[in-house]
Motif scaffolding. Sequence first.
Motif, PDB file in Angstrom:
ATOM      1  N   UNK A  48      50.161  44.624  25.281  1.00  0.00           N
ATOM      2  CA  UNK A  48      49.647  43.326  25.721  1.00  0.00           C
ATOM      3  C   UNK A  48      50.636  42.632  26.663  1.00  0.00           C
ATOM      4  N   UNK A  49      51.929  42.841  26.411  1.00  0.00           N
ATOM      5  CA  UNK A  49      52.954  42.183  27.221  1.00  0.00           C
ATOM      6  C   UNK A  49      53.163  42.859  28.572  1.00  0.00           C
ATOM      7  N   UNK A  50      52.586  44.048  28.761  1.00  0.00           N
ATOM      8  CA  UNK A  50      52.768  44.773  30.029  1.00  0.00           C
ATOM      9  C   UNK A  50      51.423  45.078  30.689  1.00  0.00           C
ATOM     10  N   UNK A  51      50.701  46.060  30.164  1.00  0.00           N
ATOM     11  CA  UNK A  51      49.461  46.531  30.792  1.00  0.00           C
ATOM     12  C   UNK A  51      48.423  45.418  30.899  1.00  0.00           C
ATOM     13  N   UNK A  52      48.097  44.785  29.771  1.00  0.00           N
ATOM     14  CA  UNK A  52      47.062  43.747  29.776  1.00  0.00           C
ATOM     15  C   UNK A  52      47.503  42.532  30.580  1.00  0.00           C
ATOM     16  N   UNK A  53      48.770  42.158  30.445  1.00  0.00           N
ATOM     17  CA  UNK A  53      49.275  40.981  31.159  1.00  0.00           C
ATOM     18  C   UNK A  53      49.271  41.207  32.665  1.00  0.00           C
ATOM     19  N   UNK A  54      49.628  42.406  33.082  1.00  0.00           N
ATOM     20  CA  UNK A  54      49.628  42.736  34.518  1.00  0.00           C
ATOM     21  C   UNK A  54      48.226  42.584  35.110  1.00  0.00           C
ATOM     22  N   UNK A  55      47.213  43.080  34.379  1.00  0.00           N
ATOM     23  CA  UNK A  55      45.827  42.959  34.848  1.00  0.00           C
ATOM     24  C   UNK A  55      45.383  41.493  34.869  1.00  0.00           C
ATOM     25  N   UNK A  56      45.812  40.743  33.865  1.00  0.00           N
ATOM     26  CA  UNK A  56      45.441  39.330  33.801  1.00  0.00           C
ATOM     27  C   UNK A  56      45.999  38.562  34.993  1.00  0.00           C
ATOM     28  N   UNK A  57      47.247  38.824  35.327  1.00  0.00           N
ATOM     29  CA  UNK A  57      47.866  38.131  36.460  1.00  0.00           C
ATOM     30  C   UNK A  57      47.221  38.540  37.776  1.00  0.00           C
ATOM     31  N   UNK A  58      46.726  39.771  37.818  1.00  0.00           N
ATOM     32  CA  UNK A  58      46.081  40.261  39.040  1.00  0.00           C
ATOM     33  C   UNK A  58      44.694  39.648  39.229  1.00  0.00           C
ATOM     34  N   UNK A  59      43.913  39.586  38.153  1.00  0.00           N
ATOM     35  CA  UNK A  59      42.514  39.140  38.259  1.00  0.00           C
ATOM     36  C   UNK A  59      42.283  37.702  37.781  1.00  0.00           C
ATOM     37  N   UNK A  60      43.236  37.123  37.079  1.00  0.00           N
ATOM     38  CA  UNK A  60      43.073  35.766  36.565  1.00  0.00           C
ATOM     39  C   UNK A  60      42.437  35.715  35.186  1.00  0.00           C
ATOM     40  N   UNK A  61      41.731  36.789  34.803  1.00  0.00           N
ATOM     41  CA  UNK A  61      41.078  36.851  33.488  1.00  0.00           C
ATOM     42  C   UNK A  61      40.818  38.303  33.136  1.00  0.00           C
ATOM     43  N   UNK A  62      40.929  38.633  31.845  1.00  0.00           N
ATOM     44  CA  UNK A  62      40.595  39.982  31.378  1.00  0.00           C
ATOM     45  C   UNK A  62      39.616  39.863  30.223  1.00  0.00           C
ATOM     46  N   UNK A  63      38.784  40.887  30.084  1.00  0.00           N
ATOM     47  CA  UNK A  63      37.763  40.943  29.027  1.00  0.00           C
ATOM     48  C   UNK A  63      38.014  42.201  28.221  1.00  0.00           C
TER      49      UNK A  63
END
Length: 521
Positions: free
Chosen positions: A186-201
Amino acid sequence: MRRGPGGEASLRRRRGPARLWVAVAALVAGTIWLFSSSSVGLLGASYRVQDVDVNKLWRTADSNGWRASSAPRTYWPPPPTESESSGYLRVRCNGGLNQQRSAICNAVVAARIMNATLVLPELDTNSFWHDESGFVGIYDVPHFIKTLKYDVRIVMSIPEITANGKTKKLKAHQIRPPRDAPVSWYATVALEKMKKYGAVYLTPFSHRLAEDIDDPELQRLRCRVNYHALRFKPHIMKTSSEIVNKLRSEGHFMSIHLRFELDMLAFAGCIDIFTPHEQKILLKYRKEHFAEKLLVPRERRLIGKCPLTPEEVGLILRAMRFDNTTRIYLASGELFGGKRFMKPFKAMFPRLENHSTVGPGKLEENTQGLAGSAVDYMVCLLSDIFIPTYDGPSNFANNLMGHRMYYGFRTTITPNRKALAPIFIDRAQGHTTGFEQRIRQVIFNTHFGAPHKRIHPESFYTNSWPECFCQTNARNHADRCPPDNINDVLESQFQSEEEIEEARTTNQTDSTGQTEETMIY
């Protein structure tokens, strides 16, 4: 403290060399110290099984000075503001009510790890329950958001954004999280995607965060969500309260979760006790819903993988010396095999109730689908004794055992199905000598919901000791109790954070003023 069979009386009868006595004495002393220091609630070794007073089980288990506490023990900064947030986290919780409950707890922790804003979790109610009520139909949403305001920022939906003069809703990037993903994911893979797209599902979101987390503060956050923030809606609480009050009006009552249902029996592969027609139904269901695997019913029973039958539950209660006046609330779905399997249980314990029979007819209106499971959950939580007949992959039983520990170490009788299996098999083959004595030997050798060390594969949701508990007179500083009120603890830290920010802003203003004054003069 309740104690198990065997022990010091028989030890004193032993004879041996002096050195052996010294070794045994040292071992006994060490064991007593270990058990008292770790607060493992067991039946005392000086009692014999036949001497145990079953009436004591109506009271709560011995806490040994421990009590529930999920308030932070170290500095716990407030959640990010809208401008500080890493982005928005959406999750879709699948499974039954309690699998979804665990997923909601995990979602809050994941949002905290990612410094994210949590969108109110979605419940996959339709596919499992054919129920459209969702989170807002089951849980008290304002209470949920208010209780967690010092932990995570929660919004009802992802906001709209304006880009190129057009307003549209921010689209969340969909990710399938690994099962039991570690904090680092969560601190790397998911967070990186969140910062890129603004939101993750994140979907599906069931068992998608590891239960074993090294940070005890994150574990305590799980408890704050599970035991404080997740409160059912008022009509569910009212219905549950009416049922409990009616049951308790005549004294003590126990609740039993009978997991003798089509899906669980098919999953477990325990089909040998059924008719050929019933076996066909079970095998068909298994083929359609579970991975292909060769399962031998007798072998499954011997390793404790089969749910107890209603009759076996009755035999256990009778062996423990509960009588036929015992009032029992049954929490279960539709029992497979129906009346044929319930008949011997009812003959032994006729005072059986469920949420459809115990109250006036109007109660039935509020006990359908997820709401019905929620009512069962609350009644079982508040019962004097709770007995799960299958705690394998049963989220209902596992969560309730943990909640009852947190709610004051309320007595839970957890049958050891593996140890009981050969006893029931012997009985079926006509070998009944010492049957009840053997049953008691197994059942009374448990902790009954008292504080005890969590050992894999026991779930954190089943036993959150010691992270979410504290001791009033603890020798170990880490076990000492913080102030009672969680909100008081968090409020004080939140105010401290605001004061620091206010002081920083004031200093910046003063500094700017001095600079401007220097420039003017």
